[in-house]
Write an enzyme that holds these catalytic residues in place. Structure first.
Site, PDB file in Angstrom:
ATOM      1  N   LYS A   1      -2.171   8.139 -14.745  1.00 12.15           N
ATOM      2  CA  LYS A   1      -1.947   9.515 -14.306  1.00 12.15           C
ATOM      3  C   LYS A   1      -2.572   9.728 -12.954  1.00 12.15           C
ATOM      4  O   LYS A   1      -3.434   8.981 -12.515  1.00 12.15           O
ATOM      5  CB  LYS A   1      -2.535  10.496 -15.321  1.00 12.15           C
TER       6      LYS A   1
ATOM      7  N   MET B   1     -12.179   1.881  -3.124  1.00 10.20           N
ATOM      8  CA  MET B   1     -12.692   2.744  -4.189  1.00 10.20           C
ATOM      9  C   MET B   1     -14.100   3.256  -3.876  1.00 10.20           C
ATOM     10  O   MET B   1     -14.938   3.379  -4.772  1.00 10.20           O
ATOM     11  CB  MET B   1     -12.704   1.984  -5.536  1.00 10.20           C
TER      12      MET B   1
ATOM     13  N   GLY C   1      -0.236  -1.628  -7.042  1.00 11.60           N
ATOM     14  CA  GLY C   1      -0.465  -1.270  -5.639  1.00 11.60           C
ATOM     15  C   GLY C   1      -1.149  -2.408  -4.891  1.00 11.60           C
ATOM     16  O   GLY C   1      -1.992  -3.105  -5.447  1.00 11.60           O
ATOM     17  N   GLY C   2      -0.767  -2.607  -3.637  1.00 13.85           N
ATOM     18  CA  GLY C   2      -1.412  -3.634  -2.811  1.00 13.85           C
ATOM     19  C   GLY C   2      -1.137  -5.018  -3.332  1.00 13.85           C
ATOM     20  O   GLY C   2       0.004  -5.390  -3.600  1.00 13.85           O
TER      21      GLY C   2
ATOM     22  N   ASP D   1       1.711   1.792 -11.920  1.00 10.90           N
ATOM     23  CA  ASP D   1       0.670   2.817 -12.004  1.00 10.90           C
ATOM     24  C   ASP D   1       0.640   3.682 -10.760  1.00 10.90           C
ATOM     25  O   ASP D   1       1.505   3.606  -9.906  1.00 10.90           O
ATOM     26  CB  ASP D   1      -0.690   2.225 -12.370  1.00 10.90           C
TER      27      ASP D   1
ATOM     28  N   PRO E   1       0.786  -1.238   0.000  1.00  9.84           N
ATOM     29  CA  PRO E   1       0.000   0.000   0.000  1.00  9.84           C
ATOM     30  C   PRO E   1       0.813   1.279   0.000  1.00  9.84           C
ATOM     31  O   PRO E   1       0.246   2.367  -0.086  1.00  9.84           O
ATOM     32  CB  PRO E   1      -0.790  -0.119   1.302  1.00  9.84           C
TER      33      PRO E   1
ATOM     34  N   GLY F   1      -2.905   5.412   3.271  1.00  8.50           N
ATOM     35  CA  GLY F   1      -2.501   4.569   4.401  1.00  8.50           C
ATOM     36  C   GLY F   1      -1.086   4.028   4.271  1.00  8.50           C
ATOM     37  O   GLY F   1      -0.648   3.685   3.180  1.00  8.50           O
TER      38      GLY F   1
HETATM   39  N1  SAH Z   1      -4.838  -3.884  -5.450  1.00  9.41           N
HETATM   40  C1  SAH Z   1      -5.002  -2.864  -4.427  1.00  9.41           C
HETATM   41  C2  SAH Z   1      -6.346  -2.170  -4.522  1.00  9.41           C
HETATM   42  C3  SAH Z   1      -6.569  -1.405  -5.804  1.00  9.41           C
HETATM   43  S1  SAH Z   1      -8.117  -0.599  -5.831  1.00  9.41           S
HETATM   44  C4  SAH Z   1      -4.792  -3.492  -3.051  1.00  9.41           C
HETATM   45  O1  SAH Z   1      -4.742  -4.723  -2.927  1.00  9.41           O
HETATM   46  O2  SAH Z   1      -4.669  -2.737  -2.090  1.00  9.41           O
HETATM   47  C5  SAH Z   1      -7.698   1.024  -5.323  1.00  9.41           C
HETATM   48  C6  SAH Z   1      -8.294   1.344  -3.965  1.00  9.41           C
HETATM   49  O3  SAH Z   1      -7.558   0.693  -2.940  1.00  9.41           O
HETATM   50  C7  SAH Z   1      -8.262   2.801  -3.601  1.00  9.41           C
HETATM   51  O4  SAH Z   1      -9.340   3.505  -4.170  1.00  9.41           O
HETATM   52  C8  SAH Z   1      -8.377   2.745  -2.078  1.00  9.41           C
HETATM   53  O5  SAH Z   1      -9.706   2.501  -1.682  1.00  9.41           O
HETATM   54  C9  SAH Z   1      -7.565   1.498  -1.779  1.00  9.41           C
HETATM   55  N2  SAH Z   1      -6.165   1.815  -1.454  1.00  9.41           N
HETATM   56  C10 SAH Z   1      -5.067   1.343  -2.066  1.00  9.41           C
HETATM   57  N3  SAH Z   1      -3.944   1.797  -1.477  1.00  9.41           N
HETATM   58  C11 SAH Z   1      -4.354   2.586  -0.454  1.00  9.41           C
HETATM   59  C12 SAH Z   1      -3.691   3.357   0.541  1.00  9.41           C
HETATM   60  N4  SAH Z   1      -2.354   3.398   0.612  1.00  9.41           N
HETATM   61  N5  SAH Z   1      -4.433   4.044   1.428  1.00  9.41           N
HETATM   62  C13 SAH Z   1      -5.779   4.003   1.380  1.00  9.41           C
HETATM   63  N6  SAH Z   1      -6.470   3.307   0.476  1.00  9.41           N
HETATM   64  C14 SAH Z   1      -5.774   2.597  -0.433  1.00  9.41           C
END
Ligand code: SAH
Length: 276
Positions: free
Chosen positions: A70, A186, A101-102, A48, A25, A215
């Site tokens: 972007k 989201m 991400g994540g 991204d 994250p 976060g």
């Molecule tokens: N694949 C990612 C999620 C992608 S969807 C995962 O597993 O975390 C994108 C959404 O994830 C954002 O709109 C938000 O709701 C959440 N998100 C991802 N990173 C975040 C962060 N650092 N802090 C808060 N919300 C986050």
């Protein structure tokens, strides 16, 4: 036991392959050992907007980087172009790290990318990452499950493919799982509709809600509010923000441990003021 050479990977790394890698994250300390190793061995990194600058700083200087999203999200490279790009890069025989991400398989479209790679007979592997729900909650002092408060946890997205609103589906799901913590990814843009639908399904107005912006990063911001007021407190927050709903959020003040670099206190009250 012999120690691995610094920078060496303790697992076989393929020469030509697309690695779908979870970047976590934001906090680079939450990258897995495998993710970091592959980042160090990549020929090209495709990433991204959710991949933090701190994580991108881990990419060695000589590695090509391709940015496919972007900042405001509306102008991301369309998914079919990203899919085609991955295939094109893989066909040049390079080791491609698709950094997401994540976790790549939790609302990350990693499944769609993997399907496309299979259809094009491209070798791929998946490296799971720490998803926003577990990390943002943990860094906000919120255990997603707890024997006294929550028997389960549900991850939902606030909108579906082609932006279909999902609040009714979320609320109906809540009605059948009242003992579970609800985490909405989201969901910021439609928070008012989501909370209204939940209240209409019988959620108590005082049910605790945490809104967590950026976060785990140095800009980590946690707002503690309730089901009735979340939409008001959300007005000043920006993406990425995660919504955590349920009784476990009551523990957030007690278990508050995370102090982002450069901040005196990590707790913001509903008015956005820092409090110790
Ligand atoms: N694949 C990612 C999620 C992608 S969807 C995962 O597993 O975390 C994108 C959404 O994830 C954002 O709109 C938000 O709701 C959440 N998100 C991802 N990173 C975040 C962060 N650092 N802090 C808060 N919300 C986050």
């Amino acid at each position: 036991m012999s120690r691995a050479r610094p920078g060496a990977c303790s697992f076989p790394v393929k020469g030509s392959c697309v690695y779908l890698v979870g970047a976590g994250p934001g906090d680079p300390g939450l990258l897995t050992v495998k993710a970091l190793c592959l980042i160090n061995r990549a020929d090209v990194v495709v990433y991204d907007r959710l991949v933090s600058d701190e994580v991108m700083q881990q990419v060695p200087a000589g590695v090509s980087r391709i940015f496919v999203g972007k900042q405001n999200g509306d102008h991301c490279m369309p998914q079919d172009e990203i899919n085609a790009l991955l295939v094109r890069l893989a066909r040049t025989g390079r080791r491609v790290v698709r950094l997401k991400g994540g976790d790549p398989f939790i609302f990350g479209r990693g499944g769609e990318e993997a399907q496309h790679l299979v259809e094009n007979r491209i070798d791929f592997e998946v490296v799971p990452g720490v998803t926003a729900a577990t990390a943002c909650a943990a860094y906000s002092g919120i255990p997603l499950t707890h024997r006294d408060f929550s028997r389960g946890v549900v991850f939902f997205t606030g909108h579906g493919k082609k932006d279909t609103p999902l609040e009714q589906e979320i609320a109906e799901h809540y009605a059948g799982n009242k003992g579970a913590t609800l985490v909405v990814y989201m969901g910021l843009a439609r928070i008012e509709a989501i909370m209204t639908a939940l209240l209409n399904q019988g959620m108590q107005e005082h049910t605790p809600v945490a809104l967590i912006e950026q976060g785990t990063t140095r800009n980590h911001r946690r707002v503690l509010t309730t089901a009735a007021t979340a939409h008001v407190d959300a007005a000043e927050l920006k993406a990425p923000t995660l919504i955590v709903i349920g009784e476990v959020v009551r523990l957030a003040k007690l278990l508050d441990w995370f102090v982002p670099a450069g901040q005196d206190a990590s707790t913001l009250d509903a008015a956005g003021q820092q409090s110790a």
